[in-house]
Design an enzyme around this catalytic site. Structure first.
Site, PDB file in Angstrom:
ATOM      1  N   ARG A  53       6.507 -12.479   1.237  1.00 33.83           N
ATOM      2  CA  ARG A  53       6.194 -12.659   2.838  1.00 33.83           C
ATOM      3  C   ARG A  53       5.286 -13.593   2.742  1.00 33.83           C
ATOM      4  O   ARG A  53       4.664 -14.115   1.721  1.00 33.83           O
ATOM      5  CB  ARG A  53       5.189 -11.275   3.068  1.00 33.83           C
ATOM      6  CG  ARG A  53       5.831  -9.791   2.813  1.00 33.83           C
ATOM      7  CD  ARG A  53       4.855  -8.856   2.489  1.00 33.83           C
ATOM      8  NE  ARG A  53       5.545  -7.559   2.222  1.00 33.83           N
ATOM      9  CZ  ARG A  53       5.844  -6.625   3.253  1.00 33.83           C
ATOM     10  NH1 ARG A  53       5.314  -6.813   4.178  1.00 33.83           N
ATOM     11  NH2 ARG A  53       6.467  -5.475   2.908  1.00 33.83           N
TER      12      ARG A  53
ATOM     13  N   ARG B  35      14.714   0.754   1.048  1.00 29.78           N
ATOM     14  CA  ARG B  35      14.873  -0.431   1.774  1.00 29.78           C
ATOM     15  C   ARG B  35      15.392  -1.551   0.610  1.00 29.78           C
ATOM     16  O   ARG B  35      14.895  -1.559  -0.278  1.00 29.78           O
ATOM     17  CB  ARG B  35      13.860  -1.113   2.689  1.00 29.78           C
ATOM     18  CG  ARG B  35      12.711  -1.448   2.224  1.00 29.78           C
ATOM     19  CD  ARG B  35      11.496  -1.672   3.200  1.00 29.78           C
ATOM     20  NE  ARG B  35      10.244  -1.818   2.883  1.00 29.78           N
ATOM     21  CZ  ARG B  35       9.204  -2.309   3.564  1.00 29.78           C
ATOM     22  NH1 ARG B  35       9.434  -2.379   4.840  1.00 29.78           N
ATOM     23  NH2 ARG B  35       8.173  -2.422   3.042  1.00 29.78           N
TER      24      ARG B  35
ATOM     25  N   ASP C 201       1.435 -10.929   7.043  1.00 32.14           N
ATOM     26  CA  ASP C 201       2.056 -10.286   5.967  1.00 32.14           C
ATOM     27  C   ASP C 201       3.294  -9.366   6.214  1.00 32.14           C
ATOM     28  O   ASP C 201       3.792  -8.824   5.456  1.00 32.14           O
ATOM     29  CB  ASP C 201       1.172  -9.335   5.653  1.00 32.14           C
ATOM     30  CG  ASP C 201       0.375  -8.256   6.960  1.00 32.14           C
ATOM     31  OD1 ASP C 201       0.081  -8.870   7.585  1.00 32.14           O
ATOM     32  OD2 ASP C 201       0.641  -7.077   6.975  1.00 32.14           O
ATOM     33  N   ASN C 202       3.778  -9.549   7.572  1.00 31.66           N
ATOM     34  CA  ASN C 202       4.955  -8.835   8.092  1.00 31.66           C
ATOM     35  C   ASN C 202       6.189  -9.760   8.307  1.00 31.66           C
ATOM     36  O   ASN C 202       7.272  -9.597   8.554  1.00 31.66           O
ATOM     37  CB  ASN C 202       4.821  -7.923   9.271  1.00 31.66           C
ATOM     38  CG  ASN C 202       3.770  -6.699   8.777  1.00 31.66           C
ATOM     39  OD1 ASN C 202       3.992  -6.441   7.702  1.00 31.66           O
ATOM     40  ND2 ASN C 202       3.472  -6.113  10.090  1.00 31.66           N
TER      41      ASN C 202
ATOM     42  N   GLY D 262      -0.493   6.389   1.303  1.00 31.00           N
ATOM     43  CA  GLY D 262       0.797   5.790   0.540  1.00 31.00           C
ATOM     44  C   GLY D 262       2.177   6.655   0.993  1.00 31.00           C
ATOM     45  O   GLY D 262       2.997   6.045   0.636  1.00 31.00           O
TER      46      GLY D 262
ATOM     47  N   GLY E  80       0.671  -1.244  -0.194  1.00 34.08           N
ATOM     48  CA  GLY E  80      -0.131  -0.022  -0.066  1.00 34.08           C
ATOM     49  C   GLY E  80       0.930   1.151   0.095  1.00 34.08           C
ATOM     50  O   GLY E  80       0.397   2.270  -0.237  1.00 34.08           O
ATOM     51  N   ARG E  81       2.008   0.980   0.393  1.00 35.52           N
ATOM     52  CA  ARG E  81       3.057   2.219   0.376  1.00 35.52           C
ATOM     53  C   ARG E  81       4.452   1.809   0.235  1.00 35.52           C
ATOM     54  O   ARG E  81       5.323   2.626   0.513  1.00 35.52           O
ATOM     55  CB  ARG E  81       2.944   3.081   1.538  1.00 35.52           C
ATOM     56  CG  ARG E  81       3.305   2.317   2.952  1.00 35.52           C
ATOM     57  CD  ARG E  81       3.263   3.287   4.084  1.00 35.52           C
ATOM     58  NE  ARG E  81       3.319   2.692   5.268  1.00 35.52           N
ATOM     59  CZ  ARG E  81       3.527   3.304   6.314  1.00 35.52           C
ATOM     60  NH1 ARG E  81       3.748   4.726   6.485  1.00 35.52           N
ATOM     61  NH2 ARG E  81       3.530   2.961   7.546  1.00 35.52           N
TER      62      ARG E  81
ATOM     63  N   LYS F 242       9.555   3.005   0.438  1.00 32.88           N
ATOM     64  CA  LYS F 242       8.428   2.954   1.381  1.00 32.88           C
ATOM     65  C   LYS F 242       7.879   4.307   1.495  1.00 32.88           C
ATOM     66  O   LYS F 242       8.746   5.370   2.202  1.00 32.88           O
ATOM     67  CB  LYS F 242       9.046   2.404   2.512  1.00 32.88           C
ATOM     68  CG  LYS F 242       7.789   2.169   3.759  1.00 32.88           C
ATOM     69  CD  LYS F 242       8.439   1.187   4.644  1.00 32.88           C
ATOM     70  CE  LYS F 242       6.987   1.047   5.827  1.00 32.88           C
ATOM     71  NZ  LYS F 242       7.382   0.211   6.963  1.00 32.88           N
TER      72      LYS F 242
HETATM   73  P1  AMP Z   1       1.590  -2.676   8.420  1.00 35.51           P
HETATM   74  O1  AMP Z   1       0.835  -2.619   9.821  1.00 35.51           O
HETATM   75  O2  AMP Z   1       2.347  -1.597   8.249  1.00 35.51           O
HETATM   76  O3  AMP Z   1       2.356  -4.085   8.119  1.00 35.51           O
HETATM   77  O4  AMP Z   1       0.510  -2.598   7.042  1.00 35.51           O
HETATM   78  C1  AMP Z   1      -0.735  -3.322   6.792  1.00 35.51           C
HETATM   79  C2  AMP Z   1      -0.852  -2.721   5.604  1.00 35.51           C
HETATM   80  O5  AMP Z   1      -1.382  -1.529   5.306  1.00 35.51           O
HETATM   81  C3  AMP Z   1      -0.079  -3.043   4.155  1.00 35.51           C
HETATM   82  O6  AMP Z   1      -0.689  -3.365   3.207  1.00 35.51           O
HETATM   83  C4  AMP Z   1       0.459  -1.562   3.999  1.00 35.51           C
HETATM   84  O7  AMP Z   1       0.914  -1.402   2.767  1.00 35.51           O
HETATM   85  C5  AMP Z   1      -0.843  -0.876   4.364  1.00 35.51           C
HETATM   86  N1  AMP Z   1      -0.548   0.662   4.660  1.00 35.51           N
HETATM   87  C6  AMP Z   1      -0.064   0.770   5.952  1.00 35.51           C
HETATM   88  N2  AMP Z   1       0.226   2.101   5.866  1.00 35.51           N
HETATM   89  C7  AMP Z   1      -0.271   2.607   4.759  1.00 35.51           C
HETATM   90  C8  AMP Z   1      -0.288   4.054   4.105  1.00 35.51           C
HETATM   91  N3  AMP Z   1       0.016   5.167   4.748  1.00 35.51           N
HETATM   92  N4  AMP Z   1      -0.635   4.118   3.180  1.00 35.51           N
HETATM   93  C9  AMP Z   1      -1.203   3.079   2.053  1.00 35.51           C
HETATM   94  N5  AMP Z   1      -1.027   1.646   2.629  1.00 35.51           N
HETATM   95  C10 AMP Z   1      -0.630   1.766   3.933  1.00 35.51           C
HETATM   96 MG    MG Z   2       3.581  -4.420   6.787  1.00 35.76          MG
END
Ligand code: AMP
Ligand code: MG
Length: 516
Positions: free
Chosen positions: A200, A193, A269-270, A136, A102-103, A123
């Site tokens: 994943r 990065r 997913d992480n 994003g 997403g970003r 990122k």
């Molecule tokens: P995370 O909790 O950081 O692992 O993110 C979980 C999901 O949310 C992933 O698909 C990320 O790409 C998306 N995500 C987190 N923050 C953002 C953001 N600011 N813009 C777009 N997608 C985001």
């Molecule tokens: Mg993530």
């Protein structure tokens, strides 16, 4: 800047035919083409020269204005073909469906001078088809934390994605830091990065959840060839690769427990198939020893991802991966075998690291109980995880004293209450050492696994506060100290302190959220 790109993921695997950039479900495809969104004034804040040189970027390149333009997403180098990848995941124990980059935007896969593959990923470079309702973007504080911690992890010997650069965008990003209904503009930033692969667990879970079994097989075969080439040609390749993923994860978790790292958001997913620390968000470093501690306020109630639960959660995540892969295996036994290999690898490495932390050269079964007793005492006496082991390094086994541990405690009364029990433990420990190694060999062994400097949240926060005011000196100094985390460095006492009182309840220090 001329880099050699080999964008295997994009070339070999099916992509999304839609090329317009709007949020959508994407099925039957593993990636979408997307362009980074330009930013007004890119400015390089921090750089990892070691990562730059591995990729083939010279010091002259990194000093150029073009470097900041490229790694802020304002310009592309020849061979870059940006994409966002498609994945799903289990978040906090529940299936969340499609998530995706997403970003994060992958610029391509560079083959370095040493022949190794380095995927470059920005990122915070703007929205993608997977951004859902978010923007994003990323703020400076979270980007600086990812930059500092991923490079520190590498120096600590913990498997991790790396960071090439940290670049301020000149744009403001609005965030509600503690989800308290108080959104504010903050400076934006982008980290580039770098990893051999950003695959994943969730990349496999998504096609499996949709019954896209041919796509799943294609992705698995691709990953085996690109990321696990050492198993090609083996009759049971798939079994061996799954086992390798489990073993790498086991080793990773043992390292996290060794250095006191709490990931904070161990959603599937992480988790990286290569067993790398991935997606630095509301992570933290254990200070007063408490297995139930988590820095992530979003998880404060359930404490699912607390320090002491991490090894179990990784096993749970691997079970999700095994479930997703089940259609690839006619016989499910190799999947069960892999999960067992996870537990064996973790237990073996964890015991070895614990022996190393105590300086025991020839570990015995009874050492586990000795280590467990110490951890219980550290909890009761509120002892700092990092500083306790460094204090034990200096122990005189002929005359063990509790006093050097006093300074590592966060609570004088709790410490005094544990003094007799600590003294008894030290006596047993000294006796155990007596039958083992010479003091010099012991200290050397301890110094190799017990870091003195770790990127404690409040240290990162001081660098963030200064960087937000335009002062990069604290960030540079922190980066330099963390390059040699095991060596005592002159004038670096301030980096080897227990958490100061001001940081106890401050946002960014002991309280973090996913808002970044
Ligand atoms: P995370 O909790 O950081 O692992 O993110 C979980 C999901 O949310 C992933 O698909 C990320 O790409 C998306 N995500 C987190 N923050 C953002 C953001 N600011 N813009 C777009 N997608 C985001
Ligand atoms: Mg993530």
């Amino acid at each position: 800047m001329q880099l050699h790109f080999d964008n295997a993921f994009r070339r070999a695997l099916p992509g999304d035919p839609e090329t317009a950039n709007y949020t959508r479900p994407v099925s039957a495809a593993l990636w979408s083409e997307v362009q980074p969104t330009p930013v007004p004034s890119p400015r390089l804040l921090a750089l990892s020269p070691a990562v730059a040189s591995a990729i083939g970027i010279t010091a002259e390149d990194t000093a150029s204005a073009r470097f900041a333009e490229v790694f802020a997403g304002n310009a592309l180098l020849d061979g870059m073909q940006p994409i966002a990848s498609n994945y799903g995941g289990h978040q906090f124990g529940h299936w969340a469906g499609q998530l995706g980059d997403g970003r994060a935007i992958s610029l391509g896969e560079v083959i370095g001078a040493d022949g190794r593959r380095h995927e470059l990923q920005l990122k915070g470079a703007g929205p993608t088809p997977y951004s859902r309702r978010a923007d994003g973007r990323a703020v400076l504080r979270s980007s600086l934390r990812e930059f500092i911690c991923s490079e520190a992890m590498h120096a600590l010997g913990v498997p991790t994605t790396r960071a090439l650069s940290l670049i301020a965008t000149g744009d403001a990003v609005v965030r509600d830091i503690l989800y308290a209904g108080d959104p504010k503009p903050e400076p934006g930033a982008i980290v580039c990065r770098v990893a051999p692969s950003f695959l994943r667990f969730g990349h496999f879970e998504l096609p499996a959840s949709r019954g896209e079994y041919a796509l799943l097989r294609q992705l698995w075969d691709f990953m085996c060839v690109r990321d696990f080439p050492e198993y090609e040609g083996a009759a049971d390749r798939d079994a061996q690769v799954f086992r390798a993923i489990c073993e790498r994860t086991g080793l990773l978790l043992a390292h996290w427990m060794r250095v006191g790292f709490v990931h904070g958001v161990m959603n599937t997913d992480n988790l990286s198939v290569l067993g790398l620390t991935l997606d630095y968000g509301p992570y933290g470093w254990l200070e007063d020893f408490d297995p139930a501690w988590t820095p992530n306020i979003t998880d404060a109630e359930g404490r699912r991802y607390a320090f002491g639960r991490q090894p179990q959660i990784a096993h749970w995540n691997l079970s999700c991966l095994a479930g997703a892969l089940s259609s690839l295996f006619a016989d499910q036994e190799p999947l069960r075998d892999g999960l067992r290999a996870y537990a064996e690898t973790f237990n073996r490495a964890h015991a070895e690291f614990n022996a190393g932390k105590l300086g025991l050269l020839a570990p015995r079964d009874a050492d586990t109980a000795l280590a467990q007793r110490l951890y219980a005492l550290m909890h009761a006496a509120q002892l700092d995880f990092t500083l306790t082991f460094r204090a034990l390094m200096g122990l005189d086994a002929a005359a063990p004293s509790v006093d050097p541990l006093r300074a590592a405690s966060y609570a004088a009364a709790a410490f005094e209450a544990q003094r007799p029990a600590l003294a008894a433990w030290l006596t047993d420990y000294a006796q155990r050492l007596d039958s083992d190694a010479a003091p010099a060999a012991r200290r050397e062994r301890m110094a190799a696994v017990n870091p003195l400097y770790v990127p404690r949240n409040w240290l990162a926060q001081q660098a963030i506060d200064a960087a937000e005011q335009g002062d990069l000196a604290p960030l540079q100094r922190l980066q330099t100290v963390l390059e040699r985390p095991y060596d005592e460095q002159p004038d670096a006492e301030a980096y080897a302190q227990k958490r100061p009182d001001w940081a106890r309840h401050r946002a960014g220090c002991s309280m973090l959220s996913c808002s970044s």
